[in-house]
Design an enzyme around this catalytic site. Structure first.
Site, short mmCIF file in Angstrom:
data_model
loop_
_atom_site.label_atom_id
_atom_site.label_comp_id
_atom_site.label_asym_id
_atom_site.label_seq_id
_atom_site.Cartn_x
_atom_site.Cartn_y
_atom_site.Cartn_z
CE LYS A 1 8.81 -4.83 -53.53
NZ LYS A 1 7.55 -5.60 -53.49
NE ARG B 1 3.65 -9.28 -44.20
CZ ARG B 1 2.88 -9.97 -45.03
NH1 ARG B 1 2.40 -11.15 -44.67
NH2 ARG B 1 2.55 -9.46 -46.21
N1 BES Z 1 5.87 -2.59 -50.16
C1 BES Z 1 5.31 -3.80 -50.64
C2 BES Z 1 3.83 -3.69 -50.96
C3 BES Z 1 3.46 -2.87 -52.18
C4 BES Z 1 3.43 -3.47 -53.42
C5 BES Z 1 3.10 -1.56 -52.07
C6 BES Z 1 3.06 -2.72 -54.53
C7 BES Z 1 2.73 -0.82 -53.17
C8 BES Z 1 2.71 -1.42 -54.41
C9 BES Z 1 5.49 -4.89 -49.58
O1 BES Z 1 6.63 -4.81 -48.82
C10 BES Z 1 5.55 -6.18 -50.32
O2 BES Z 1 6.48 -6.36 -51.05
N2 BES Z 1 4.56 -7.04 -50.12
C11 BES Z 1 4.51 -8.28 -50.80
C12 BES Z 1 4.02 -9.32 -49.80
C13 BES Z 1 4.13 -10.72 -50.29
C14 BES Z 1 5.59 -11.12 -50.42
C15 BES Z 1 3.43 -11.62 -49.32
C16 BES Z 1 3.54 -8.15 -51.98
O3 BES Z 1 2.55 -7.43 -51.85
O4 BES Z 1 3.82 -8.72 -53.01
MN MN Z 2 8.27 -5.77 -49.74
#
Ligand code: BES
Ligand code: MN
Ligand code: ZN
Length: 495
Positions: free
Chosen positions: A277, A351
């Site tokens: 990230k 997931r």
């Molecule tokens: N934990 C995150 C989702 C999230 C993002 C929660 C911001 C709260 C605030 C999840 O694991 C994630 O990183 N999801 C990705 C999915 C994508 C790679 C398809 C996302 O939301 O960017």
């Molecule tokens: Mn994630």
């Protein structure tokens, strides 16, 4: 905080602070009228002089009124009776506790149930208990000098009429829910270096110890290996912290009754893994275990209530870290269900741990399974911080969750699980990919989970936007503990 309920005449009630309502235009609520009479019209005088308009959420603190046993009287503006709705009611309750907590009063008696603060006494009591606890909550336990605990400790809901047994029961339930939310918030706010999977497992064992009705088991990585949880294990590969699969079984009904299973995402820190990230605000990924934290809060609340249901809480928990051992984009893993997954983005890890936990959930022969997860950033874009995203493979379950959300103001908004979205998860090399592209990101995440939940009634709650606040008010909200406990309470009533 202690809560009680009783019938009493307001002028005689000994309390550090009495709370009564005033409508816009100056009309006094029934309890305020009684006080006004006893206090030689001190209340109507204050209103006539223009110090209190009765506008919704306005407050005025009065001291030492003649003929009144209480030390203080807090007037609370109720606005126009015709304009009252859930939102204004909540704002009024919130303003009341804000004003109360600003006084040195250790106890307070509130006449807010029989006079137009909200739609009914049970609703007002429930929301007032949650608001009182929210205002008393401190998030700074890790500061070397934590702030002082709230002085307000005892809340009495007083009324001119005799409270019913049902209302007393509601109060007990509300208090249990507020303590459950307190546990959820405390766990969620802990940083990733303290709140590890091992820490969560210890917490689950502590709940087992505290409640005869809860039995906790913790599976280790070698156990998960035997179960074939290749998807879950792929997420923890880059971490030094051992992953855990926690199960808490609450028995409140006959053994033969099928349980309702709650599955909470417990990523104690989400760096994104090799699909790292960006740095800004990454600290908030300590909140990626809020689904798990809400399951803890619900389990504690229902155990305290002694709810007559069987409920199983399942928490897959690990970190998502980059390292030389970490899973890489393009890696293919085999889930417990036998379905293979091409991991195109290691940041779509929620997931991957949930799918194996959902397959595992079938072992409990569930009546219903609900998973709770901070699953997608896209959900924050779609619904903001107001509603949680909700998906279900059954209309009735969706309706029950919507209703429980409305009842508690912990609301959900249903999104589609249509087959039309499924092809977005196609992979050239495996049964499916773990991402479906930017379009409909919340929906494709849910569609992924749906491939593992075909054998039972199921709902998915995406709480990415509702579990915690960001920025200046950063902190866990305790949601969706009110929604889930209300759903469970309603399920006992339906039987
Ligand atoms: N934990 C995150 C989702 C999230 C993002 C929660 C911001 C709260 C605030 C999840 O694991 C994630 O990183 N999801 C990705 C999915 C994508 C790679 C398809 C996302 O939301 O960017
Ligand atoms: Mn994630
Ligand atoms: Zn995540």
């Amino acid at each position: 905080m202690e809560f009680s309920i009783k019938q009493s005449s307001p002028e005689k009630l000994k309390s550090a602070c009495l709370v009564v309502g005033v409508f816009e235009g100056g009309k006094l609520s029934p309890a305020a009228q009684v006080l006004d009479k006893a206090a030689e019209h001190a209340l109507s005088d204050v209103i006539a002089r223009g110090d209190m308009s009765g506008k919704a959420t306005s407050t005025l603190l009065l001291h030492k009124l003649p003929g009144i046993a209480a030390e203080r009287v807090l007037l609370v503006g109720l606005g126009k009776a015709s304009e009252l709705n859930n939102k204004t009611s909540l704002d009024i309750i919130d303003a009341t506790f804000k004003a109360l907590h600003a006084t040195p009063a250790k106890d307070a008696a509130l006449y807010i149930t029989d006079e137009g603060v909200g739609k009914d006494a049970a609703w007002v009591i429930k929301q007032a208990v949650l608001s009182a606890a929210e205002h008393a909550f401190r998030a700074d336990s890790m500061k070397s000098k934590p702030s002082k605990a709230a002085t307000l400790k005892n809340i009495t809901f007083a009324s001119l009429e005799k409270p019913s047994t049902a209302l007393k029961n509601t109060l007990e339930q509300a208090a249990a829910i507020s303590r459950g939310m307190g546990l959820t918030k405390a766990l969620a706010n802990l940083p990733g270096n303290i709140c590890t999977p091992t820490y969560l497992a210890a917490n689950a064992l502590a709940l087992d110890k505290a409640h005869k009705s809860i039995k906790t088991t913790v599976l280790e990585e070698k156990d998960m290996q035997k179960l074939g949880m290749g998807s879950f294990l792929s997420v923890t590969r880059g971490s030094e912290q051992p992953a855990k699969l926690i199960t808490m079984e609450y028995s409140g009904a006959d053994k033969k009754q099928k349980p309702i299973v709650l599955v909470g995402k417990g990523i104690t820190f989400d760096t994104g893994g090799i699909s790292l990230k960006p740095g800004a605000d990454m600290d908030e990924m300590k909140y990626d275990m809020c689904g798990a934290a809400s399951v803890f809060g619900v389990m504690q609340a229902i155990a305290e209530m002694g709810l007559k249901l069987n409920v199983v809480g399942i928490i897959p928990t690990c970190e998502n870290m980059p390292s030389g051992k970490a899973t890489k984009p393009g890696d293919i893993v085999t889930s417990m269900s036998g379905q293979t997954i091409e991991i195109l983005n290691t940041d779509a890890e929620g997931r991957l741990i949930l799918c194996d936990a959902l397959t595992y959930a079938a072992k409990f022969n569930p009546d219903t399974v609900i998973d709770i997860a901070t699953l997608t950033g896209a959900c924050v874009i779609a619904l903001g911080h107001v509603a949680s995203g909700m998906f279900s493979n059954e209309v009735k379950l969706a309706q029950e969750l919507i209703a429980a959300g409305e009842q508690t103001h912990d609301r959900v908004w249903q999104m589609p699980l249509w087959e039309d979205y499924q092809p977005l998860l196609d992979s050239n090399f495996a049964d499916m990919a773990n991402i479906g592209g930017r379009a409909g990101g919340t929906i494709t995440a849910a569609c992924f989970l749906a491939r593992f939940t075909k054998d039972y009634r199921w709902a998915h709650l995406d709480i990415a936007g509702t579990a915690n606040l960001s920025g200046k008010n950063k902190g866990a909200t305790g949601r969706p503990v009110p929604l889930l406990t209300q759903y469970l309470i309603n399920r006992t009533a339906a039987k």
